[in-house]
Design a protein around this motif. Structure first.
Motif, mmCIF file in Angstrom:
data_model
loop_
_atom_site.group_PDB
_atom_site.id
_atom_site.type_symbol
_atom_site.label_atom_id
_atom_site.label_comp_id
_atom_site.label_asym_id
_atom_site.label_seq_id
_atom_site.Cartn_x
_atom_site.Cartn_y
_atom_site.Cartn_z
ATOM 1 N N ALA A 85 8.147 44.062 33.856
ATOM 2 C CA ALA A 85 8.659 42.914 33.233
ATOM 3 C C ALA A 85 7.824 42.482 32.043
ATOM 4 C CB ALA A 85 8.715 41.724 34.320
ATOM 5 N N LEU A 86 6.535 42.653 32.409
ATOM 6 C CA LEU A 86 5.532 42.378 31.186
ATOM 7 C C LEU A 86 5.727 43.344 29.940
ATOM 8 C CD1 LEU A 86 2.315 41.520 33.202
ATOM 9 C CD2 LEU A 86 3.890 39.952 31.855
ATOM 10 N N LEU A 87 6.024 44.488 30.287
ATOM 11 C CA LEU A 87 6.196 45.472 29.222
ATOM 12 C C LEU A 87 7.302 45.222 28.512
ATOM 13 C CD1 LEU A 87 4.980 48.824 30.799
ATOM 14 C CD2 LEU A 87 3.760 47.615 29.182
ATOM 15 N N VAL A 88 8.551 44.727 29.160
ATOM 16 C CA VAL A 88 9.801 44.445 28.533
ATOM 17 C C VAL A 88 9.669 43.226 27.578
ATOM 18 C CG1 VAL A 88 12.025 43.582 28.891
ATOM 19 C CG2 VAL A 88 11.336 45.513 30.145
ATOM 20 N N MET A 89 8.880 42.425 28.081
ATOM 21 C CA MET A 89 8.746 40.953 27.377
ATOM 22 C C MET A 89 7.837 41.387 26.067
ATOM 23 S SD MET A 89 8.332 37.823 30.138
ATOM 24 C CE MET A 89 6.628 38.120 30.759
ATOM 25 N N LEU A 90 6.774 42.173 26.239
ATOM 26 C CA LEU A 90 5.915 42.517 25.222
ATOM 27 C C LEU A 90 6.846 43.089 24.161
ATOM 28 C CD1 LEU A 90 3.126 42.772 24.093
ATOM 29 C CD2 LEU A 90 2.863 45.136 25.324
ATOM 30 N N GLY A 91 7.652 44.004 24.679
ATOM 31 C CA GLY A 91 8.659 44.760 23.475
ATOM 32 C C GLY A 91 9.244 43.658 22.770
ATOM 33 N N PHE A 92 9.998 42.539 23.485
ATOM 34 C CA PHE A 92 10.693 41.859 22.632
ATOM 35 C C PHE A 92 9.922 40.669 21.923
ATOM 36 C CE2 PHE A 92 13.792 42.196 26.309
ATOM 37 C CZ PHE A 92 14.917 42.547 25.283
ATOM 38 N N LEU A 93 8.638 40.724 22.504
ATOM 39 C CA LEU A 93 7.662 39.697 21.412
ATOM 40 C C LEU A 93 7.593 40.512 20.229
ATOM 41 C CD1 LEU A 93 5.710 37.493 21.081
ATOM 42 C CD2 LEU A 93 4.118 38.715 22.253
ATOM 43 N N VAL A 94 7.330 41.831 20.149
ATOM 44 C CA VAL A 94 6.981 42.688 19.046
ATOM 45 C C VAL A 94 8.281 42.558 18.161
ATOM 46 C CG1 VAL A 94 6.437 44.995 18.308
ATOM 47 C CG2 VAL A 94 5.038 44.082 20.104
ATOM 48 N N VAL A 106 8.131 39.577 16.408
ATOM 49 C CA VAL A 106 7.030 39.417 15.241
ATOM 50 C C VAL A 106 7.694 40.158 13.963
ATOM 51 C CG1 VAL A 106 4.800 39.976 14.661
ATOM 52 C CG2 VAL A 106 5.377 38.643 16.884
ATOM 53 N N ILE A 107 8.075 41.158 14.271
ATOM 54 C CA ILE A 107 8.535 42.006 13.132
ATOM 55 C C ILE A 107 9.895 41.226 12.315
ATOM 56 C CG2 ILE A 107 9.896 44.145 12.570
ATOM 57 C CD1 ILE A 107 8.025 45.625 14.736
ATOM 58 N N ARG A 146 9.872 40.030 8.522
ATOM 59 C CA ARG A 146 10.991 40.345 7.533
ATOM 60 C C ARG A 146 11.385 38.833 6.860
ATOM 61 N NH1 ARG A 146 14.304 44.840 10.751
ATOM 62 N NH2 ARG A 146 12.650 46.596 10.781
ATOM 63 N N THR A 147 11.582 37.946 7.682
ATOM 64 C CA THR A 147 12.398 36.780 7.342
ATOM 65 C C THR A 147 11.672 36.107 6.228
ATOM 66 O OG1 THR A 147 13.774 36.880 9.394
ATOM 67 C CG2 THR A 147 13.518 34.802 8.032
ATOM 68 N N ALA A 148 10.293 35.997 6.678
ATOM 69 C CA ALA A 148 9.342 35.270 5.952
ATOM 70 C C ALA A 148 9.094 36.006 4.352
ATOM 71 C CB ALA A 148 7.848 35.188 6.432
ATOM 72 N N GLY A 149 9.009 37.258 4.456
ATOM 73 C CA GLY A 149 8.980 38.130 3.211
ATOM 74 C C GLY A 149 10.445 37.641 2.241
#
Length: 81
Positions: free
Chosen positions: A18-27, A30-31, A35-38
């Protein structure tokens, strides 16, 4: 193996997954945010440059008006207020 050991092992593995899945969604978020800020910076840059030019022009105009106003006012005499 005891039953409690298997239970704790399963709980640990499920929690890790579950932590690995949440980390994947967090990354991913962030990406996406980067992109949106750029894109936002690319779209707002011309507007910011226009505002900077207008601000400098207004400051120059205000300085010119201030210089003319002080030249027209008579100088105060020393000792009088």
């Amino acid at each position: 193996m005891d039953t409690w050991l298997v239970v704790w092992l399963v709980i640990g593995l499920v929690t890790t997954a579950a932590l690995l899945v949440m980390l994947g969604f967090l990354v991913r978020h962030v990406i996406l945010l980067g992109r949106t800020a750029g894109r936002m910076q690319d779209e707002l840059q011309p507007i910011a440059e226009e505002l900077a030019v207008a601000s400098a022009r207004a400051a120059d105009t205000a300085a010119g008006l201030s210089g003319r106003a002080s030249a027209k006012t008579p100088a105060r005499r020393k000792g009088r207020r």
